[in-house]
Design a protein around this motif. Structure first.
Motif, mmCIF file in Angstrom:
data_model
loop_
_atom_site.group_PDB
_atom_site.id
_atom_site.type_symbol
_atom_site.label_atom_id
_atom_site.label_comp_id
_atom_site.label_asym_id
_atom_site.label_seq_id
_atom_site.Cartn_x
_atom_site.Cartn_y
_atom_site.Cartn_z
ATOM 1 N N THR A 1 0.841 -1.199 0.000
ATOM 2 C CA THR A 1 0.000 0.000 0.000
ATOM 3 C C THR A 1 0.869 1.239 0.000
ATOM 4 O O THR A 1 2.073 1.179 0.247
ATOM 5 C CB THR A 1 -0.915 0.035 1.242
ATOM 6 O OG1 THR A 1 -0.124 -0.133 2.427
ATOM 7 C CG2 THR A 1 -1.961 -1.067 1.179
ATOM 8 N N ARG B 1 -9.187 -6.114 -1.984
ATOM 9 C CA ARG B 1 -8.053 -6.202 -2.911
ATOM 10 C C ARG B 1 -6.757 -6.497 -2.165
ATOM 11 O O ARG B 1 -5.929 -7.297 -2.624
ATOM 12 C CB ARG B 1 -7.927 -4.900 -3.703
ATOM 13 C CG ARG B 1 -9.057 -4.656 -4.689
ATOM 14 C CD ARG B 1 -8.685 -3.573 -5.676
ATOM 15 N NE ARG B 1 -8.523 -2.287 -5.033
ATOM 16 C CZ ARG B 1 -9.483 -1.371 -4.921
ATOM 17 N NH1 ARG B 1 -10.696 -1.631 -5.408
ATOM 18 N NH2 ARG B 1 -9.253 -0.218 -4.337
ATOM 19 N N ARG C 1 -11.008 -1.735 -0.794
ATOM 20 C CA ARG C 1 -9.549 -1.693 -0.645
ATOM 21 C C ARG C 1 -9.043 -2.901 0.154
ATOM 22 O O ARG C 1 -8.023 -3.495 -0.189
ATOM 23 C CB ARG C 1 -9.116 -0.391 0.039
ATOM 24 C CG ARG C 1 -9.125 0.820 -0.889
ATOM 25 C CD ARG C 1 -8.786 2.079 -0.120
ATOM 26 N NE ARG C 1 -8.778 3.268 -0.964
ATOM 27 C CZ ARG C 1 -7.693 3.831 -1.493
ATOM 28 N NH1 ARG C 1 -6.507 3.303 -1.269
ATOM 29 N NH2 ARG C 1 -7.779 4.915 -2.229
ATOM 30 N N PHE D 1 -3.792 5.589 2.436
ATOM 31 C CA PHE D 1 -4.290 4.295 2.897
ATOM 32 C C PHE D 1 -3.229 3.580 3.721
ATOM 33 O O PHE D 1 -3.522 2.961 4.742
ATOM 34 C CB PHE D 1 -4.705 3.430 1.717
ATOM 35 C CG PHE D 1 -5.405 2.160 2.113
ATOM 36 C CD1 PHE D 1 -6.557 2.200 2.887
ATOM 37 C CD2 PHE D 1 -4.914 0.921 1.733
ATOM 38 C CE1 PHE D 1 -7.213 1.024 3.257
ATOM 39 C CE2 PHE D 1 -5.552 -0.253 2.101
ATOM 40 C CZ PHE D 1 -6.704 -0.196 2.865
#
Length: 301
Positions: A174, A269, A266, A178
């Motif tokens: 990431t 994924r 998110r 985020f």
């Protein structure tokens, strides 16, 4: 209503008209910023309803069947809760409507409801959630026949804890806000919704604390303060510098607050990439488990 209500005003952040009543900011349920007349009408209805309630006999149960009152309850809750929370209320109350929809609220028999609940092949956690929502609805209805018991919820087990190596992989996969959000959740154990709603002005930068304006136990008169570790403080400081110390500290697309849907997508994924099921709330469970393992008393945790 002891105090005099304020004039309505439009809160852009909430996209609704509000008024201060008895020292509390109350949503009027009007979303159109130009509809000031509608806001005044809603405030008048609010005051009239409060007067009627004040004059009504104590403990008076609302008249109507379960099917008639559940939609009224949901509409009453709509302005002040999130859409997913409202959907949860509707989902749990659907079971009550299925079996007792045509029964008057005052005529409900909790012993029969409890017996039927025991027949369902539910987990104790789900049964506790059903009972809690039914109790909340019945209290709103003025039901005086008692409350359903809340079974102890089951432990989520090891699946609710994020291993250290999985957390490191999450950070490696990431970036941006985020990634910073994951770090903050890991370091503080706060609720995901609390983290995504943080703004720069909520942080006491000198004391390294955050006083939350809206939190789960606010209605009970409790104050919720987050005490930041040095590492968590650094995360927030970097985010504040990034945005000029104004607005949300963690931002998604177009600079907006991370929505529930965005967070869900998110994490779905991310789970696929790291090969381990990861959710935002697991960070809170993991923090609590680490604290307990380190010897922090459970009452403090």
């Amino acid at each position: 209503m002891a105090g005099t209500p304020s004039v309505p005003w439009y809160r852009a952040a909430k996209r609704r008209w509000y008024a201060t009543v008895d020292g509390k900011q109350v949503s009027l349920g009007i979303s159109d910023p130009k509809d000031q007349a509608g806001a005044w009408e809603a405030l008048q209805q609010l005051v009239s309803g409060a007067v009627r309630d004040a004059l009504a006999p104590a403990g008076k149960t609302k008249q109507g069947t379960v099917n008639e009152l559940v939609p009224q309850f949901l509409e009453f809750k709509r302005p002040d809760i999130q859409p997913d929370t409202l959907a949860s209320y509707a989902r749990y109350l659907k079971w009550l409507r299925k079996h007792w929809g045509d029964v008057q609220i005052a005529a409900l028999d909790l012993a029969k409801i409890r017996a039927r609940s025991a027949e369902e092949k539910w987990s104790d956690t789900h049964r506790s959630n059903v009972h809690w929502n039914l109790n909340h609805f019945l209290k709103w209805c003025g039901f005086t026949g008692g409350q359903l018991p809340l079974p102890p919820k089951e432990s989520r087990g090891s699946d609710s804890v994020i291993p250290d190596e999985v957390y490191r992989r999450c950070l490696a996969e990431t970036k941006g806000d985020f990634r910073a959000l994951l770090q903050f959740l890991w370091l503080t154990g706060c609720r995901p919704g609390e983290a995504t709603g943080l703004t720069c002005d909520m942080v006491n930068w000198d004391a390294k604390t955050i006083t939350l304006r809206k939190h789960k136990t606010k209605k009970k008169g409790k104050t919720r303060t987050l005490h930041l570790s040095d590492a968590a403080f650094v995360v927030l400081t970097d985010q504040a510098l990034k945005y000029g110390a104004v607005g949300f500290l963690f931002r998604g697309m177009c600079g907006r607050r991370f929505s529930l849907q965005a967070m869900t997508m998110r994490f779905e994924r991310l789970s696929e990439v790291v090969g381990h099921h990861v959710t935002s709330y697991q960070f809170r469970h993991t923090y609590c488990c680490r604290a307990l393992a380190a010897g922090v008393p459970d009452t403090h945790v």
